[in-house]
Write a protein that holds these residues in place. Structure first.
Motif: not given
Length: 630
Positions: A243-253, A260-265
């Motif tokens: 959810t966080l990784a998708t949201a980061a990509w969706w809202f910022t492109g 980065a989210v996936l790596v730290i996750a």
């Protein structure tokens, strides 16, 4: 994260990941970033391939675990060119795989020891000669010679006048049993007396002992695998991560933010902290004489609600002991023991040997008996210090001395009267029994304080013996006259209401140990079969080792859970920071490494666990049996 199928694969993957990261880092410092990126990617490749295989296997079984997060982070980092981040994640994953395999060890060994208890050959009468033949060549009707100390290889009927059998490994009956011509002898019993002839009634493959082997294997095959702590957290953490990784990509492109989210996750607090805490718990439990065969049994041991105990060799010492000495006539207690033990040196009967051992343990110097004549299964006569002595059953001694001896019925259930006659007169008797271990009531109270709600006795011995031995103990129920499959049925019935731990030491306990959530074997003198089937082995002959074992398991599991909660919490904070663009993938990988170090240091606290029930490896040990009463 599911473990790879073999230990060598886990080791190889760890070595590849470590070499890739180190070699790539050296090349990068030498000013060759392009080559370094290739080396990092090369090191990640085998790790990612092994991970994808495990994910496919898990999905085919319907399992969704934390491996998916690790695979996503490595794959995404490779796709966007963050090779160093991918290499760091690969090393973390490989380290966790290796640690988990190390924690598991040899959690479930094969039942080869159970099969090897019965000899591979038997001695068969062929006309007037004897020949050694393989077990598979024995057919119903063959006449076999069973020497002293031999294990009966097949079921049969006794053709000799009598035999003394040790059936404790099969039935739980601690006292040797005397059988007569025509009576049945089960495979797996030990000849405790003189050699005898056995007429085979079944082939080896159809014998009682082979049936127990099949029962153990069936119980192990039907036993559901224990859910690991990491698995119980996996779905929730996976959902938060995606959810966080998708949201980061969706809202910022910006796909880099998602990486980065996936790596730290990457769930290293689960991949690393749980195995470290549990391996430390395994090491600490072994310090107190408790060998736990892997991390999953340790987790389950921490949540036991029902305890089922075998009797012989578990609640009791499993060997005949002197319960009381009763003089008759002019002899004292010490003299009764002196004459009985001196003459019994000429007998190989288990009870005779137990009396000799008891006398020597008290420092009694025994003379060598003369003119010893033994009546197998009945008694022995001879001369001690020039005096005529006879020792044996009450009827045997009464017939020798010509007057009434002790009444055999005076012994409680499970006890045996050994009579003594000196110079043609009754001189006293000893009462032998498989006595309850001293301190058992305190042990049961300690187990209840640790959260064990139900404590049951399950024995193949007679109900009268079971009730006599456990009189005064606060047990929830007593189940007697149980066959091996009866014990399995009891375990399965109790598992419907909670996690069950079964404790035993005999071959007849092995199927129930395999069927229980946690099987515990008395390993010091117990049968090899029970140790093979069990999840936990007590390395010393003291049932009280259960207390520190359970206590360590509970505290190690709590430390592991604490490490997970703190580590996952920090990871979620880092994921949010990465989603906001404040961490690059490489920075996220190293931030995750810092989190890993923190949770691993916390997990290592399990090495310093001090059980509240004991103060050291030898504290709280139970004496073997109750003291002799006069």
């Amino acid at each position: 994260m599911k473990p790879v199928s073999n230990d060598w694969r886990a080791t190889a993957i760890l070595v590849i990941a470590a070499l890739g990261l180190v070699a790539g880092s050296v090349l990068w410092m030498l000013g060759r970033p392009d080559t370094a990126a290739i080396v990092w990617a090369t090191g990640v490749g085998p790790v990612l391939a092994a991970l994808l295989v495990e994910i496919v296997r898990s999905l085919l079984k319907g399992d969704v675990g934390l491996d998916i997060v690790a695979a996503l982070s490595m794959s995404a980092a490779l796709l966007v060119g963050e090779m160093l981040a991918a290499s760091v994640v690969a090393l973390m994953y490989a380290s966790g795989t290796f640690l988990e395999r190390f924690a598991e060890g040899r959690a479930r060994r094969e039942m080869s020891a159970l099969l090897t208890r019965v000899p591979r050959t038997a001695t068969r009468h062929t006309g007037t000669a004897l020949e050694d033949v393989p077990l598979d060549d024995i057919a119903p009707g063959d006449l076999l010679l069973i020497r002293q100390g031999d294990v009966a290889p097949v079921d049969g009927t006794l053709t000799s006048a009598s035999a003394v059998l040790d059936q404790s490994a099969l039935t739980g009956e601690a006292m040797p049993v005397r059988v007569s011509t025509g009576q049945e002898v089960m495979s797996g019993v030990t000849n405790a007396g003189a050699a005898f002839d056995l007429r085979a009634t079944r082939a080896a493959a159809d014998s009682t002992f082979a049936g127990i082997v099949r029962l153990v294997e069936a119980a192990q095959a039907s036993k559901a695998p224990m859910a690991r702590m990491a698995d119980r957290w996996s779905l929730m953490f996976l959902a938060v991560t995606v959810t966080l990784a998708t949201a980061a990509w969706w809202f910022t492109g910006d796909p880099i933010r998602a990486v980065a989210v996936l790596v730290i996750a990457t769930p290293c607090p689960l991949i690393l902290a749980v195995p470290v805490a549990l391996v430390a718990g395994l090491s600490r439990a072994a310090h107190f004489g408790v060998l736990i065969k892997g991390a999953a049994p340790l987790e389950a041991l921490a949540h036991i609600t029902t305890l089922i105990l075998d009797k012989t060799g578990t609640l009791t010492d499993g060997r005949p002991q002197i319960v009381s000495i009763v003089p008759q006539g002019v002899l004292s207690q010490d003299e009764v023991l002196y004459f009985t033990a001196a003459l019994d040196q000429g007998s190989q009967h288990p009870i005779a040997q137990a009396i000799v051992a008891a006398a020597k343990a008290r420092g009694v110097t025994l003379p060598v008996p003369q003119a010893v004549v033994e009546s197998p299964g009945e008694g022995v006569a001879g001369t001690v210090d020039g005096r005529s002595v006879v020792v044996g059953g009450a009827d045997f001694v009464a017939a020798q001395v010509g007057s009434a001896g002790p009444d055999g019925a005076m012994a409680k259930a499970g006890s045996v009267v050994v009579a003594l006659g000196v110079d043609g007169k009754p001189a006293g008797h000893l009462i032998m029994a498989d006595a309850l271990r001293t301190g058992t009531a305190d042990l049961l109270a300690g187990l209840r304080r640790l959260g064990v709600a139900r404590i049951l006795l399950a024995t193949g011995d007679r109900r009268a013996v079971a009730e006599a031995v456990t009189q005064g103990l606060k047990l929830d129920d007593v189940h007697a006259d149980l066959t091996p499959d009866g014990k399995v049925a009891l375990v399965l019935a109790e598992r419907k209401t909670g996690r069950v731990m079964m404790v035993g030491d005999g071959v007849n306990d092995a199927p129930a140990l395999a069927a229980a959530d946690i099987g515990v074997a008395m390993g010091a003198r117990g049968a090899a079969a029970s140790a093979e089937a069990a999840d936990v082995v007590l390395l010393v002959d003291h049932l009280d080792r259960l207390l520190p074992g359970i206590d360590v398991a509970q505290k190690a599991s709590a430390i592991a859970l604490q490490s997970v909660a703190v580590g996952i919490g920090l990871s979620v904070v880092g994921m949010v920071v990465a989603a906001l663009g404040y961490l690059t993938p490489v920075q996220g990988a190293f931030a995750q490494e810092a989190i890993d170090i923190a949770v691993i240091l916390n997990a290592l606290r399990a090495l310093r666990i001090t059980p509240t029930q004991v103060e050291g490896p030898d504290a709280g040990s139970l004496p073997d049996v109750r003291p002799v009463q006069s």
